[in-house]
Every structure is written in structure tokens, then in C-alpha cells.
Design a protein around this motif. Structure first.
Motif, PDB file in Angstrom:
ATOM      1  N   ARG A   8       0.919  -1.133   0.053  1.00  0.00           N
ATOM      2  CA  ARG A   8       0.169   0.118   0.119  1.00  0.00           C
ATOM      3  C   ARG A   8       1.001   1.129  -0.083  1.00  0.00           C
ATOM      4  O   ARG A   8       0.652   2.246  -0.556  1.00  0.00           O
ATOM      5  CB  ARG A   8      -0.831  -0.008   1.240  1.00  0.00           C
ATOM      6  N   ARG A   9       2.122   1.129   0.884  1.00  0.00           N
ATOM      7  CA  ARG A   9       2.942   2.565   0.798  1.00  0.00           C
ATOM      8  C   ARG A   9       3.480   2.644  -0.706  1.00  0.00           C
ATOM      9  O   ARG A   9       3.340   3.792  -1.078  1.00  0.00           O
ATOM     10  CB  ARG A   9       3.767   2.005   1.836  1.00  0.00           C
ATOM     11  N   PHE A  10       4.012   1.593  -1.009  1.00  0.00           N
ATOM     12  CA  PHE A  10       4.526   1.584  -2.440  1.00  0.00           C
ATOM     13  C   PHE A  10       3.635   2.109  -3.625  1.00  0.00           C
ATOM     14  O   PHE A  10       3.986   3.151  -4.223  1.00  0.00           O
ATOM     15  CB  PHE A  10       5.049   0.296  -2.993  1.00  0.00           C
ATOM     16  N   ALA A  11       2.155   1.480  -3.403  1.00  0.00           N
ATOM     17  CA  ALA A  11       1.265   2.173  -4.471  1.00  0.00           C
ATOM     18  C   ALA A  11       0.808   3.681  -4.063  1.00  0.00           C
ATOM     19  O   ALA A  11       0.971   4.275  -5.170  1.00  0.00           O
ATOM     20  CB  ALA A  11       0.033   1.407  -4.176  1.00  0.00           C
ATOM     21  N   LEU A  12       1.146   4.010  -3.166  1.00  0.00           N
ATOM     22  CA  LEU A  12       0.664   5.591  -2.859  1.00  0.00           C
ATOM     23  C   LEU A  12       1.823   6.344  -3.125  1.00  0.00           C
ATOM     24  O   LEU A  12       1.404   7.193  -4.020  1.00  0.00           O
ATOM     25  CB  LEU A  12       0.349   5.721  -1.314  1.00  0.00           C
ATOM     26  N   VAL A  13       3.216   5.838  -2.833  1.00  0.00           N
ATOM     27  CA  VAL A  13       3.958   6.636  -3.495  1.00  0.00           C
ATOM     28  C   VAL A  13       3.985   6.744  -5.030  1.00  0.00           C
ATOM     29  O   VAL A  13       4.377   7.640  -5.613  1.00  0.00           O
ATOM     30  CB  VAL A  13       5.525   5.980  -3.135  1.00  0.00           C
ATOM     31  N   PHE A  14       3.612   5.644  -5.576  1.00  0.00           N
ATOM     32  CA  PHE A  14       3.834   5.458  -7.221  1.00  0.00           C
ATOM     33  C   PHE A  14       2.759   6.414  -7.696  1.00  0.00           C
ATOM     34  O   PHE A  14       2.999   7.193  -8.629  1.00  0.00           O
ATOM     35  CB  PHE A  14       3.593   4.005  -7.547  1.00  0.00           C
ATOM     36  N   ALA A  15       1.577   6.378  -6.831  1.00  0.00           N
ATOM     37  CA  ALA A  15       0.421   7.329  -7.546  1.00  0.00           C
ATOM     38  C   ALA A  15       0.872   8.689  -7.269  1.00  0.00           C
ATOM     39  O   ALA A  15       0.557   9.678  -8.305  1.00  0.00           O
ATOM     40  CB  ALA A  15      -0.828   6.950  -6.728  1.00  0.00           C
ATOM     41  N   VAL A  16       1.498   9.102  -6.137  1.00  0.00           N
ATOM     42  CA  VAL A  16       1.621  10.559  -5.961  1.00  0.00           C
ATOM     43  C   VAL A  16       2.898  10.992  -7.256  1.00  0.00           C
ATOM     44  O   VAL A  16       2.680  12.140  -7.658  1.00  0.00           O
ATOM     45  CB  VAL A  16       2.265  10.726  -4.539  1.00  0.00           C
ATOM     46  N   ILE A  17       3.692  10.187  -7.247  1.00  0.00           N
ATOM     47  CA  ILE A  17       4.892  10.647  -8.435  1.00  0.00           C
ATOM     48  C   ILE A  17       4.329  10.657  -9.741  1.00  0.00           C
ATOM     49  O   ILE A  17       4.584  11.660 -10.339  1.00  0.00           O
ATOM     50  CB  ILE A  17       5.899   9.530  -8.349  1.00  0.00           C
ATOM     51  N   THR A  18       3.230   9.678  -9.939  1.00  0.00           N
ATOM     52  CA  THR A  18       2.446   9.672 -11.101  1.00  0.00           C
ATOM     53  C   THR A  18       1.817  10.944 -11.420  1.00  0.00           C
ATOM     54  O   THR A  18       1.900  11.575 -12.360  1.00  0.00           O
ATOM     55  CB  THR A  18       1.635   8.565 -11.359  1.00  0.00           C
ATOM     56  N   LEU A  35       1.745  10.883 -22.401  1.00  0.00           N
ATOM     57  CA  LEU A  35       2.863   9.988 -22.259  1.00  0.00           C
ATOM     58  C   LEU A  35       3.044   9.418 -20.871  1.00  0.00           C
ATOM     59  O   LEU A  35       3.478   8.194 -20.637  1.00  0.00           O
ATOM     60  CB  LEU A  35       4.101  10.474 -23.189  1.00  0.00           C
ATOM     61  N   VAL A  36       3.150  10.357 -20.157  1.00  0.00           N
ATOM     62  CA  VAL A  36       3.505  10.148 -18.519  1.00  0.00           C
ATOM     63  C   VAL A  36       2.507   9.275 -18.049  1.00  0.00           C
ATOM     64  O   VAL A  36       2.560   8.080 -17.455  1.00  0.00           O
ATOM     65  CB  VAL A  36       3.560  11.300 -17.708  1.00  0.00           C
ATOM     66  N   LEU A  37       1.116   9.539 -18.367  1.00  0.00           N
ATOM     67  CA  LEU A  37       0.093   8.790 -17.759  1.00  0.00           C
ATOM     68  C   LEU A  37      -0.080   7.268 -18.463  1.00  0.00           C
ATOM     69  O   LEU A  37      -0.214   6.292 -17.717  1.00  0.00           O
ATOM     70  CB  LEU A  37      -1.450   9.604 -18.013  1.00  0.00           C
ATOM     71  N   PHE A  38       0.343   7.087 -19.791  1.00  0.00           N
ATOM     72  CA  PHE A  38       0.313   5.891 -20.447  1.00  0.00           C
ATOM     73  C   PHE A  38       1.616   5.144 -19.938  1.00  0.00           C
ATOM     74  O   PHE A  38       1.312   3.911 -19.822  1.00  0.00           O
ATOM     75  CB  PHE A  38       0.616   6.164 -21.918  1.00  0.00           C
ATOM     76  N   LEU A  41       0.600   3.787 -16.457  1.00  0.00           N
ATOM     77  CA  LEU A  41      -0.329   2.791 -16.582  1.00  0.00           C
ATOM     78  C   LEU A  41       0.244   1.479 -16.877  1.00  0.00           C
ATOM     79  O   LEU A  41       0.000   0.492 -16.311  1.00  0.00           O
ATOM     80  CB  LEU A  41      -1.410   3.418 -17.606  1.00  0.00           C
ATOM     81  N   ILE A  42       1.089   1.548 -18.037  1.00  0.00           N
ATOM     82  CA  ILE A  42       1.870   0.434 -18.337  1.00  0.00           C
ATOM     83  C   ILE A  42       2.524  -0.248 -17.180  1.00  0.00           C
ATOM     84  O   ILE A  42       2.461  -1.735 -16.748  1.00  0.00           O
ATOM     85  CB  ILE A  42       2.674   0.486 -19.464  1.00  0.00           C
ATOM     86  N   PHE A  43       3.515   0.446 -16.472  1.00  0.00           N
ATOM     87  CA  PHE A  43       4.490  -0.098 -15.694  1.00  0.00           C
ATOM     88  C   PHE A  43       3.665  -0.342 -14.430  1.00  0.00           C
ATOM     89  O   PHE A  43       3.881  -1.411 -13.780  1.00  0.00           O
ATOM     90  CB  PHE A  43       5.544   0.992 -14.960  1.00  0.00           C
TER      91      PHE A  43
END
Length: 329
Positions: A8-18, A35-38, A41-43
Motif C-alpha cells: 500500500r505504501r509503494f502504491a501510494l508513492v507510485f500514485a503521487v509520483i505519477t 505519455l506520462v499517464l500511459f 499505466l503500463i508499468f
């Protein structure tokens, strides 16, 4: 998967950076933001899929472990590629094998314990029945001589029971591995002399000669008191086998590998069917005519083996029994 705090912590950090990168990209132009969103989304999708697959494998291993804990015999975990889960699988398999081995040993010990308790009860019941009968006869008898004879027989039976209980206590201590053996240098000639001392009167009464041939400097490492106990049980067996007018030969020799003690009696030897069971507890021979309770040889083997030695029994080519005891250097 989402119950894992680290995930959950990793997902939150990933979402904030995205979000930060997407805002920065859209501030430049729409194509950069898309491009950033795509890319995120892929990674993110690939990471989620890989993590979910790992959790499924872990869940499978966990289910298998749960089956093992509920005494299921079958364990199947599909082969995994080299990695953390493969290492975990290997450890689980090894753990399972150890558990199964321990279970097999415990079940065997449980069966042996049940058999031993039944044997002990049988061995004690017979003399106890005789004691009760003799007590009744002594109470009813008016003949003083007969009463004294009954009391002497009762005393002999009680001594036999005491010997059985003492031997069983020694065996139980050895089985529980609570005996602390002394590791001292023991002179073989002195050990044999000490072991023979309790039988001197019996040897004289039954006209049994003891012939020894042991080098004065021959020694072994061990506990003299317990080793003497082991030899006395063997000598007792030899004396009972001879009966009257025979010979017991005791030899000791050294070589670079081991010290050997051989004991040969001039008795009738062993039946072929008995040779493989001589060290079994409560085994008294196929004919059942052997005196004693059948635990002396088992006790001797336990004492010798727990001090690093070995004991082998066979029939001597020219007649009689042969005991070979070896202690490594």
C-alpha cells in the motif's frame, strides 16, 4: 495483496509520483502529459500483475503448509524459476521432509512405548501373582518351616522385581539421553577385573574358570562404572549359558583403529533364529527358556553405543557364544 502495508505504501508513492509527473507533463503540452499517464499505466499494470502472481504462488505454498500441519501426506508445489520463491519452496520441502521424518520417529517411539509398557506389565504381573499366592499360603500355614520357605521365595521374587525396575530406570535414562558419561581413560584389565568381582562366588560354585589375556597398557575412553555394568550383563549371560563346569575367555587387544574386547563362553551358544534379536528388549529366545527378563543385553548395547563403541554377538565356530566389543581410538 492490498492488506500488505508495504504494498500500500509503494502504491501510494507510485500514485503521487505519477500525479506530479502528469501535472508537470500537461503543463508543458498535452502529448507529454498523456505519455506520462500511459507509461505509468503500463508499468503500474505490469507491476500489479507480477505482484499478484507472486502472491498467488505464496498463497499456494501457504495452503500446502496448512495441509501439512493437518497431517496431509501429499505435498505438491510446482517448480518455480530461480528466485526468492524458489528458495522458499526449497526450504518448505526440506521442512516437510524433516517433519515427516520426525513424525515417523515419534510414531515408532509411540508404538515401542506401548509395546514396552505391555511387556513391563506382563513381566511384573507374573511375580506379583506369585507373591500374592505365597502370602496367602504363608498366612494360612501353621507350619513355621513352610512359612519361612514361602517368605524366602517372596524375598527372591521381590529382588527380581527390584532388579527389573532398576534396569528399566537405567534404560529410560539412557533413552532420554540424560546420562552424563565420564570420558576418562579406563584400563581394560582393571575394568574386566571389576566386572568379574560380583560373580566370583558363582564362578567358584559352578566350577567355571575365567581365562583372561589382556595387555596391561590397553585402555579405552569412557565411563568405567557404566562400562562395568555393560560387561556384567554380558558375563551374567555367559555364566547362565554355561551352567556348570565351563570356561569364559576374555581377551583384549589394541590396534591403530580400535581397542577390542572379546568374551567367549563354552556354553551352548545361540539359536540361529535368536541371533538377530539378542539386543531386543524383553526378548528371551524362541523357546522362552532363557532366564531373566531379557533386558540385560539391550542395556549393555545402549551403554556401549552411547560411548562410541559397538557390540556384535555370534556363535563361536568351536561352540559357545562370542561377544565382540570395539571402541574406536
Amino acid at each position: 495483496m492490498f492488506r500488505n502495508q508495504e504494498f500500500r505504501r509503494f502504491a501510494l508513492v507510485f500514485a503521487v509520483i505519477t500525479v506530479i509527473l502528469a501535472v508537470f507533463g500537461f503543463s508543458q503540452n498535452t502529448a507529454a502529459g498523456m505519455l506520462v499517464l500511459f507509461t505509468a499505466l503500463i508499468f503500474g499494470g505490469l507491476f500489479y500483475a507480477a505482484t499478484k502472481a507472486r502472491y498467488q504462488k505464496i498463497a499456494q505454498i501457504s495452503d500446502q503448509i496448512d495441509l501439512i500441519l493437518h497431517n496431509e501426506d501429499h505435498l505438491f508445489i510446482e517448480e518455480l524459476d530461480e528466485g526468492e520463491l524458489s528458495i522458499l519452496q526449497s526450504e518448505v520441502v526440506k521442512m516437510t521432509l524433516r517433519i515427516r521424518e520426525q513424525n515417523a520417529v515419534l510414531n515408532k517411539e509411540k508404538e515401542n512405548l506401548a509395546d514396552s509398557l505391555a511387556d513391563i506389565a506382563h513381566q511384573l504381573r507374573t511375580p506379583l501373582t506369585s507373591v500374592n499366592l505365597l502370602l496367602s499360603l504363608a498366612a494360612e500355614s501353621t507350619d513355621e518351616k513352610e512359612r519361612k520357605m514361602n517368605l524366602r521365595e517372596i524375598e527372591a521374587l521381590l529382588l527380581r522385581m527390584d532388579g527389573l525396575i532398576t534396569a528399566l530406570l537405567k534404560l529410560s535414562r539412557l533413552d532420554a539421553d540424560v546420562v552424563e558419561f565420564q570420558n576418562a581413560s579406563v584400563n581394560v584389565a582393571e575394568l574386566v577385573e571389576t566386572s568379574l568381582r560380583p560373580f566370583l562366588v558363582a564362578l567358584d560354585l559352578h566350577e567355571i574358570q575365567v581365562v583372561t589375556s589382556i595387555a596391561p597398557e590397553s585402555t579405552i575412553q569412557g565411563d568405567e562404572i557404566w562400562l562395568s555394568e555393560a560387561l556384567q550383563n554380558i558375563l551374567k549371560n555367559c555364566i547362565e549359558s554355561i551352567g556348570n563346569q565351563g570356561t569364559v575367555e576374555i581377551n583384549g587387544r589394541d590396534n591403530p583403529l580400535f581397542t577390542e574386547i572379546t568374551i567367549h563362553d563354552s556354553g551352548k551358544g545361540f539359536e540361529a533364529a535368536d541371533l538377530h534379536h539378542l539386543f531386543d528388549r524383553f526378548y528371551r529366545g524362541k523357546t522362552g527358556s532363557t532366564t531373566g527378563f531379557g533386558i540385560g543385553m539391550s542395556l549393555s548395547q545402549s551403554i556401549i553405543q552411547r560411548q562410541g563403541g559397538t557390540i556384535v554377538t555370534k556363535n563361536y565356530p568351536d561352540g559357545g557364544a562370542l561377544f565382540i566389543i570395539r571402541f574406536p581410538k
